[in-house]
Design an enzyme around this catalytic site. Sequence first.
Site, PDB file in Angstrom:
ATOM      1  N   HIS A   1       0.852  -1.196   0.000  1.00  6.28           N
ATOM      2  CA  HIS A   1       0.000   0.000   0.000  1.00  6.28           C
ATOM      3  C   HIS A   1       0.885   1.242   0.000  1.00  6.28           C
ATOM      4  CE1 HIS A   1       1.045   0.556   4.207  1.00  6.28           C
ATOM      5  NE2 HIS A   1       0.708  -0.699   4.439  1.00  6.28           N
TER       6      HIS A   1
HETATM    7  P1  TYD Z   1      -1.447  -2.989   7.976  1.00  2.00           P
HETATM    8  O1  TYD Z   1      -0.930  -1.600   8.012  1.00  2.00           O
HETATM    9  O2  TYD Z   1      -2.469  -3.319   6.943  1.00  2.00           O
HETATM   10  O3  TYD Z   1      -0.222  -4.010   7.869  1.00  2.00           O
HETATM   11  P2  TYD Z   1       0.792  -4.240   6.661  1.00  2.00           P
HETATM   12  O4  TYD Z   1       0.826  -2.970   5.898  1.00  2.00           O
HETATM   13  O5  TYD Z   1       2.082  -4.577   7.302  1.00  2.00           O
HETATM   14  O6  TYD Z   1       0.312  -5.398   5.876  1.00  2.00           O
HETATM   15  O7  TYD Z   1      -2.000  -3.344   9.420  1.00  2.00           O
HETATM   16  C1  TYD Z   1      -2.476  -4.627   9.762  1.00  2.00           C
HETATM   17  C2  TYD Z   1      -3.543  -4.475  10.829  1.00  2.00           C
HETATM   18  O8  TYD Z   1      -3.041  -3.825  11.984  1.00  2.00           O
HETATM   19  C3  TYD Z   1      -4.739  -3.658  10.361  1.00  2.00           C
HETATM   20  O9  TYD Z   1      -5.920  -4.322  10.770  1.00  2.00           O
HETATM   21  C4  TYD Z   1      -4.629  -2.361  11.089  1.00  2.00           C
HETATM   22  C5  TYD Z   1      -3.802  -2.673  12.315  1.00  2.00           C
HETATM   23  N1  TYD Z   1      -2.899  -1.576  12.675  1.00  2.00           N
HETATM   24  C6  TYD Z   1      -3.201  -0.757  13.734  1.00  2.00           C
HETATM   25  O10 TYD Z   1      -4.268  -0.895  14.388  1.00  2.00           O
HETATM   26  N2  TYD Z   1      -2.336   0.225  14.097  1.00  2.00           N
HETATM   27  C7  TYD Z   1      -1.172   0.427  13.416  1.00  2.00           C
HETATM   28  O11 TYD Z   1      -0.388   1.331  13.783  1.00  2.00           O
HETATM   29  C8  TYD Z   1      -0.865  -0.409  12.292  1.00  2.00           C
HETATM   30  C9  TYD Z   1       0.389  -0.215  11.502  1.00  2.00           C
HETATM   31  C10 TYD Z   1      -1.754  -1.404  11.962  1.00  2.00           C
END
Ligand code: TYD
Length: 142
Positions: A56
Amino acid sequence: MSFKMSIDDCKIVSLPKFLDARGNLSFVQNTTHIPFSIKRVYWVYDVPGGECRGGHAYIQNEEFIIALSGSMDVVVDDGEQKKTCSLNRSYFGLYIPKGLWREMNNFSTNAVALELASTEYNPSDYVTNYNEFLKLKKDGKI
Ligand code: TYD
């Protein structure tokens, strides 16, 4: 005309290291090593072999990633060019400005990626559709 971040704005930063027979120490602090004020810290760990994280872009959030343990690759993409930055030492960090597509892959066993972020968690700051990202980039909106 808007200012678009490119992969050239991603930088590997060398962090201080204090080598010591008792164990080594490194640190990172605002402004000295990171061009933003840290609002949030999270970490990614227990990544099964072959998995990919990220995938993303952020509209506003800037990040600084450190491979605290093990290694991983971070692929950054500005819509025109891509580059892969390998993180395999805990005294290097990768600065990623806002507005770039980023993915993390090639995690080693027991890898831990520490991510320092410039904003609090905000799901509406995410662009998760690559074609939408390309369009926003082309239109100078990200
Ligand atoms: P995401 O940013 O989609 O992970 P990646 O980019 O590594 O695949 O985050 C995964 C999950 O964690 C999503 O449900 C949101 C949650 N999250 C938080 O609640 N707070 C945060 O600071 C982050 C980075 C993720």
